[in-house]
Motif scaffolding. Structure first.
Motif, mmCIF file in Angstrom:
data_model
loop_
_atom_site.group_PDB
_atom_site.id
_atom_site.type_symbol
_atom_site.label_atom_id
_atom_site.label_comp_id
_atom_site.label_asym_id
_atom_site.label_seq_id
_atom_site.Cartn_x
_atom_site.Cartn_y
_atom_site.Cartn_z
ATOM 1 N N GLY A 1 0.838 -1.188 0.000
ATOM 2 C CA GLY A 1 0.000 0.000 0.000
ATOM 3 C C GLY A 1 0.876 1.243 0.000
ATOM 4 O O GLY A 1 2.099 1.157 -0.122
ATOM 5 N N SER B 1 -5.235 8.370 -0.062
ATOM 6 C CA SER B 1 -6.266 7.355 0.166
ATOM 7 C C SER B 1 -6.912 6.888 -1.137
ATOM 8 O O SER B 1 -7.933 6.227 -1.104
ATOM 9 C CB SER B 1 -7.317 7.936 1.094
ATOM 10 O OG SER B 1 -7.860 9.084 0.465
ATOM 11 N N PRO C 1 -8.089 4.689 -3.925
ATOM 12 C CA PRO C 1 -8.225 3.227 -3.858
ATOM 13 C C PRO C 1 -7.164 2.464 -4.651
ATOM 14 O O PRO C 1 -6.872 1.316 -4.317
ATOM 15 C CB PRO C 1 -9.620 2.958 -4.427
ATOM 16 C CG PRO C 1 -10.328 4.250 -4.425
ATOM 17 C CD PRO C 1 -9.305 5.346 -4.382
ATOM 18 N N HIS D 1 -4.323 0.939 -2.561
ATOM 19 C CA HIS D 1 -4.510 -0.138 -1.582
ATOM 20 C C HIS D 1 -3.666 -1.356 -1.943
ATOM 21 O O HIS D 1 -3.562 -1.721 -3.113
ATOM 22 C CB HIS D 1 -5.977 -0.574 -1.534
ATOM 23 C CG HIS D 1 -6.868 0.462 -0.943
ATOM 24 N ND1 HIS D 1 -8.231 0.386 -0.959
ATOM 25 C CD2 HIS D 1 -6.579 1.623 -0.317
ATOM 26 C CE1 HIS D 1 -8.743 1.448 -0.382
ATOM 27 N NE2 HIS D 1 -7.760 2.214 0.018
ATOM 28 N N THR E 1 -11.658 -3.987 -4.626
ATOM 29 C CA THR E 1 -11.543 -4.210 -3.181
ATOM 30 C C THR E 1 -11.169 -5.664 -2.872
ATOM 31 O O THR E 1 -11.247 -6.538 -3.737
ATOM 32 C CB THR E 1 -12.889 -3.908 -2.495
ATOM 33 O OG1 THR E 1 -13.845 -4.878 -2.960
ATOM 34 C CG2 THR E 1 -13.390 -2.507 -2.842
ATOM 35 N N ASP E 2 -10.838 -5.915 -1.613
ATOM 36 C CA ASP E 2 -10.567 -7.291 -1.185
ATOM 37 C C ASP E 2 -11.786 -8.179 -1.457
ATOM 38 O O ASP E 2 -11.643 -9.340 -1.834
ATOM 39 C CB ASP E 2 -10.234 -7.330 0.313
ATOM 40 C CG ASP E 2 -8.890 -6.688 0.623
ATOM 41 O OD1 ASP E 2 -8.226 -6.186 -0.312
ATOM 42 O OD2 ASP E 2 -8.508 -6.677 1.808
#
Ligand code: GTR
Length: 418
Positions: free
Chosen positions: A150, A155, A157, A160, A397-398
């Motif tokens: 990361g 911030s 995305p 990440h 995302t995860d």
């Protein structure tokens, strides 16, 4: 429903509520000359090559098929994730074949003669020649270190880290490289891999001094897709990788590149498009969210120059993006949307998958097992041509990754037993 009755030949009827553009969509199962595609042989021998050529000609540009000299140098290899993974860093180098470099050029002095791409691979520690691991191959935006660690800087995305431990624990390897290594994302074709293929004047008929792709030649998306195939060459040479189960995935512009790579290169076992939107899974003719005009004015270098000619006249495009997904058939394909990612047109991404389905069915496999976009309480369509939508905005995302792995488990068989 539908404007079906008065459609010109070769047009699919699409219910008005779904697609408020008269004229329907180009039918993946009708050839340009109006001949219906009735059998798998019709698809493989006629329609598929014709569609692939149309995407080259009008959207992404033709990828040159000239040779490059490729080299690989392992930079680092060792255990990671408390011994659950093997981490490998490799530098791939691509050069113009020496025979193609004009005598007047001194190769070392010309940066355009060599492009280096650093590939980071995490493999399950147990992966071996007798028990090779399926691998997700996805380009990243900000560098391999951001995928691992990361970034504290902001911030966004795309900063990440990816869920490497979760994927490795599920039996998957992950390979990545920064897309900018392959071709910097700027409207300049003097860098990245394009110049490796420019006419040198050495071959009869070539015009020397080319500096940009021609009207129907590849842009940046084509170059990123080419790079994915070269990384695939490299992965397939590693016996710990299951060469028949490399899944190409990507987010946003890299999701566009992932589907195009899978369309061009049938060695990819599966394609995953995350929030790929315009030029990816979303139907251009809807003109919802990002349009051809918007994308070609902000990112003219992503496509072949000819694509910009369809700005505001999407109905004239000989293809639409459901046909790109159809080029992945019968291999599994997975399209993921996010509810608030309206710029990528989630409904248009769903419909891209839906209207690719007839090709899957012609080839004897399951298409998208839904006719309506799924609801928030049952967000996953688990079919071979699969789909999900989740709350939130533009990101990979995860949770998205977990669903990609679910789809790969379902359709590629998970980690082999030894
Ligand atoms: C946006 C672009 C989209 C998408 C996205 C991304 O600015 O309009 O087509 O590719 O960038 O790659 O994050």
């Amino acid at each position: 429903v539908g404007s079906g009755t008065d459609l010109p030949a070769g047009r699919l009827a699409v219910p008005e509520a779904e697609l408020s553009v008269p004229g329907g969509l180009p039918d993946p199962l009708v050839c340009a000359d109006g001949t219906p595609v009735r059998t798998p042989a019709d698809w493989w021998e006629r329609r598929r090559p014709e569609l692939l050529a149309a995407f080259e000609e009008h959207v992404y540009g033709r990828t040159p098929n000239g040779a490059v000299e490729a080299g690989a140098q392992v930079l680092a290899e060792g255990p990671a994730l408390d011994g659950r993974a093997t981490r490998v860093e490799t530098r791939l180098t691509f050069r113009r074949p020496a025979a193609d470099v004009p005598d007047s050029e001194v190769p070392a002095a010309d940066a355009a003669d060599a492009v280096a791409v650093t590939v980071l691979t995490y493999l399950p520690a147990a992966a071996s020649a007798t028990s090779p691991a399926p691998v997700f191959l996805a380009l990243n935006f900000r560098g391999n270190d951001v995928v691992e660690n990361g970034s504290a800087k902001d911030s966004d995305p795309v900063q990440h880290p990816w869920p490497l431990a979760e994927l490795v624990d599920r039996g998957y390897g992950v390979a990545t490289a920064c897309y900018q290594d392959i071709d910097p994302d700027v409207d300049d074709f003097g860098n990245g891999v394009h110049p490796l293929f420019y006419a040198s004047g050495q071959t009869p008929g070539q015009t020397p001094g080319q500096t940009r792709p021609g009207e129907h030649e590849w842009g940046a998306l084509g170059a990123w897709a080419w790079g994915l195939s070269r990384i695939l060459d490299h992965l397939r040479a590693d016996r710990r990788v299951d060469a028949g189960r490399v899944i190409v995935a990507g987010h946003s512009r890299l999701g566009k590149a992932a589907i195009w790579a899978a369309a061009c290169d049938e060695r990819f076992a599966m394609a995953v498009s995350n929030n790929s939107g315009c030029g990816g899974a979303a139907l251009s003719r809807r003109r919802v969210g990002e349009t051809v005009e918007a994308i070609t004015s902000r990112f003219p270098h992503w496509f072949c120059p000819a694509f910009a000619g369809y700005a505001g006249r999407e109905e004239a495009l000989p293809v639409d993006q459901h046909q790109l997904l159809a080029l992945v058939a019968p291999r599994p394909a997975y399209v993921a949307s996010a509810e608030e990612d309206t710029w990528a047109d989630p409904a248009g991404e769903f419909l891209g998958a839906k209207y690719a389905s007839p090709v899957y069915e012609l080839l004897g496999v399951e298409g998208l097992a839904a006719t309506e976009p799924p609801s928030a309480d049952r967000p996953v369509v688990p079919s071979r041509l699969g789909y999900h939508i989740r709350p939130g905005g533009h990101a990979m995302t995860d949770g998205d990754w977990a669903r990609f792995a679910d789809a790969a488990d379902r359709h590629l068989g998970g980690f082999p037993e030894d």
